[in-house]
Design a protein around this motif. Sequence first.
Motif, PDB file in Angstrom:
ATOM      1  N   TRP A   1      52.072  15.282   1.883  1.00 14.50           N
ATOM      2  CA  TRP A   1      52.536  15.111   3.171  1.00 14.50           C
ATOM      3  C   TRP A   1      52.447  17.043   3.339  1.00 14.50           C
ATOM      4  O   TRP A   1      52.869  17.170   4.191  1.00 14.50           O
ATOM      5  CB  TRP A   1      52.699  13.678   3.206  1.00 14.50           C
TER       6      TRP A   1
ATOM      7  N   LEU B   1      51.021   8.129  12.079  1.00 19.08           N
ATOM      8  CA  LEU B   1      51.415   8.834  11.119  1.00 19.08           C
ATOM      9  C   LEU B   1      51.836   8.282  10.118  1.00 19.08           C
ATOM     10  O   LEU B   1      51.290   8.854   8.990  1.00 19.08           O
ATOM     11  CB  LEU B   1      52.619   9.717  11.981  1.00 19.08           C
ATOM     12  N   ARG B   2      53.063   7.384  10.370  1.00 18.89           N
ATOM     13  CA  ARG B   2      53.098   6.815   8.888  1.00 18.89           C
ATOM     14  C   ARG B   2      52.135   5.427   7.739  1.00 18.89           C
ATOM     15  O   ARG B   2      52.403   6.569   7.219  1.00 18.89           O
ATOM     16  CB  ARG B   2      54.720   5.678   8.888  1.00 18.89           C
ATOM     17  N   HIS B   3      51.366   5.498   8.617  1.00 21.63           N
ATOM     18  CA  HIS B   3      50.432   4.936   7.877  1.00 21.63           C
ATOM     19  C   HIS B   3      49.244   5.896   6.926  1.00 21.63           C
ATOM     20  O   HIS B   3      49.179   5.428   6.244  1.00 21.63           O
ATOM     21  CB  HIS B   3      48.945   3.965   8.591  1.00 21.63           C
TER      22      HIS B   3
ATOM     23  N   LYS C   1      55.230  12.506  -0.932  1.00 18.46           N
ATOM     24  CA  LYS C   1      55.933  13.752  -0.085  1.00 18.46           C
ATOM     25  C   LYS C   1      55.402  14.920  -0.367  1.00 18.46           C
ATOM     26  O   LYS C   1      55.166  15.623   0.605  1.00 18.46           O
ATOM     27  CB  LYS C   1      57.216  13.064   0.132  1.00 18.46           C
TER      28      LYS C   1
ATOM     29  N   SER D   1      50.033   8.621   5.716  1.00 18.37           N
ATOM     30  CA  SER D   1      50.970   9.451   5.438  1.00 18.37           C
ATOM     31  C   SER D   1      51.392   9.082   4.229  1.00 18.37           C
ATOM     32  O   SER D   1      51.921   9.249   2.920  1.00 18.37           O
ATOM     33  CB  SER D   1      52.147   9.842   5.945  1.00 18.37           C
ATOM     34  N   THR D   2      51.138   7.332   3.859  1.00 21.72           N
ATOM     35  CA  THR D   2      51.883   6.758   2.615  1.00 21.72           C
ATOM     36  C   THR D   2      50.304   6.511   1.933  1.00 21.72           C
ATOM     37  O   THR D   2      50.707   7.241   0.198  1.00 21.72           O
ATOM     38  CB  THR D   2      51.918   5.647   3.216  1.00 21.72           C
TER      39      THR D   2
ATOM     40  N   SER E   1      51.909  18.599   6.054  1.00 21.63           N
ATOM     41  CA  SER E   1      52.359  18.981   7.713  1.00 21.63           C
ATOM     42  C   SER E   1      52.232  21.200   7.643  1.00 21.63           C
ATOM     43  O   SER E   1      52.344  21.060   9.084  1.00 21.63           O
ATOM     44  CB  SER E   1      53.776  18.655   7.378  1.00 21.63           C
TER      45      SER E   1
ATOM     46  N   VAL F   1      52.946   7.702  15.366  1.00 23.38           N
ATOM     47  CA  VAL F   1      54.379   6.813  15.063  1.00 23.38           C
ATOM     48  C   VAL F   1      54.207   6.259  14.044  1.00 23.38           C
ATOM     49  O   VAL F   1      54.159   6.446  12.905  1.00 23.38           O
ATOM     50  CB  VAL F   1      55.373   7.064  14.991  1.00 23.38           C
ATOM     51  N   LEU F   2      53.194   5.430  14.121  1.00 18.78           N
ATOM     52  CA  LEU F   2      52.925   3.769  13.244  1.00 18.78           C
ATOM     53  C   LEU F   2      52.039   4.470  12.614  1.00 18.78           C
ATOM     54  O   LEU F   2      51.379   4.413  11.081  1.00 18.78           O
ATOM     55  CB  LEU F   2      52.123   2.832  13.990  1.00 18.78           C
TER      56      LEU F   2
ATOM     57  N   SER G   1      53.348  16.868  14.601  1.00 18.76           N
ATOM     58  CA  SER G   1      53.532  16.431  13.461  1.00 18.76           C
ATOM     59  C   SER G   1      51.976  15.312  14.019  1.00 18.76           C
ATOM     60  O   SER G   1      51.827  14.384  13.288  1.00 18.76           O
ATOM     61  CB  SER G   1      54.197  15.663  12.008  1.00 18.76           C
TER      62      SER G   1
END
Length: 289
Positions: free
Chosen positions: A168, A156-158, A165, A160-161, A172, A153-154, A96
């Motif tokens: 996303w 990915l989180r950015h 959910k 995805s926000t 994925s 990871v940062l 991911s």
Amino acid sequence: MRLTITYENHIPINAFRWTPSPELEPLHYHSSLEIGLCISGSGFFYFGEKRYRVAAGDIFIVNNRELHIAQSAECDPSTYIFINFDPRLLLGEEESLLLPFAYSSDHFDNRMTSASPLSAPIGALIEKVWYELDAKQDGYLSMAKSALLELCVLLLRHYSTGMSKLEWKRMSDSFRRMRPALAILEERFREPLELTDMADALHISPSRASHLFQQELGRSFKDYLLQLRINEAKRLLISTNLSAADVCFESGFQSIPSFYRLFKSIAGISPLDYRSKFSVCAIIENTRQ
């Protein structure tokens, strides 16, 4: 122009400082993924037909397909730290993490400006990767890899926000489900390919494969394949001196008349007009205006 990336270490990560020329150089691409941090100066960053102004603290994300080049301002040269790394490095950790790099070029903002709350922590991690690979103290490869993974990871989180959910998770799941077929398409789109080839890769029937393309990618297999070929034709037109006929066949088209017709229907202009408008020389003229 394709650049060949080699790695100095057994972990496929490079980091380097670079000051682009004030003269616009040919656009290029490479098999590695890339993240760049402007640490000083100003200028422009080109991604195909897109152009971004650059300021210190800006971060740029580049996948392994998109043509790009940075250019310094004449009186205020820019300096960057770039990280290159093999996509398989992320695939071996958590697939991911590749999602932020699986962007659609036309609709993706490659720049994260210095005003973004994420710019400072990502910039610090880019500098940490560069420092570790440059200083080569004990355990530096593990430290560099750890910082790169945290950075991804940062990202990915950015990204995805911006989605729910549910959205996303769907993206994925779609990425995982379609990856075998998409890998074949990206590697072999210049060859004659049929829906049955995709069905074989996904171990499903052709009718089910057709449904998956429409459901997961929002377009048919033929439309997706056509877009890959058009993107390759655009790349060749602005980065090489190949004739339009050679571009046609190098991009996977089998007929020159159909190439001209399909290119114009999607790009809005003919292949030769596209070259005139978006070649390096044309970009330079637009910059001066």
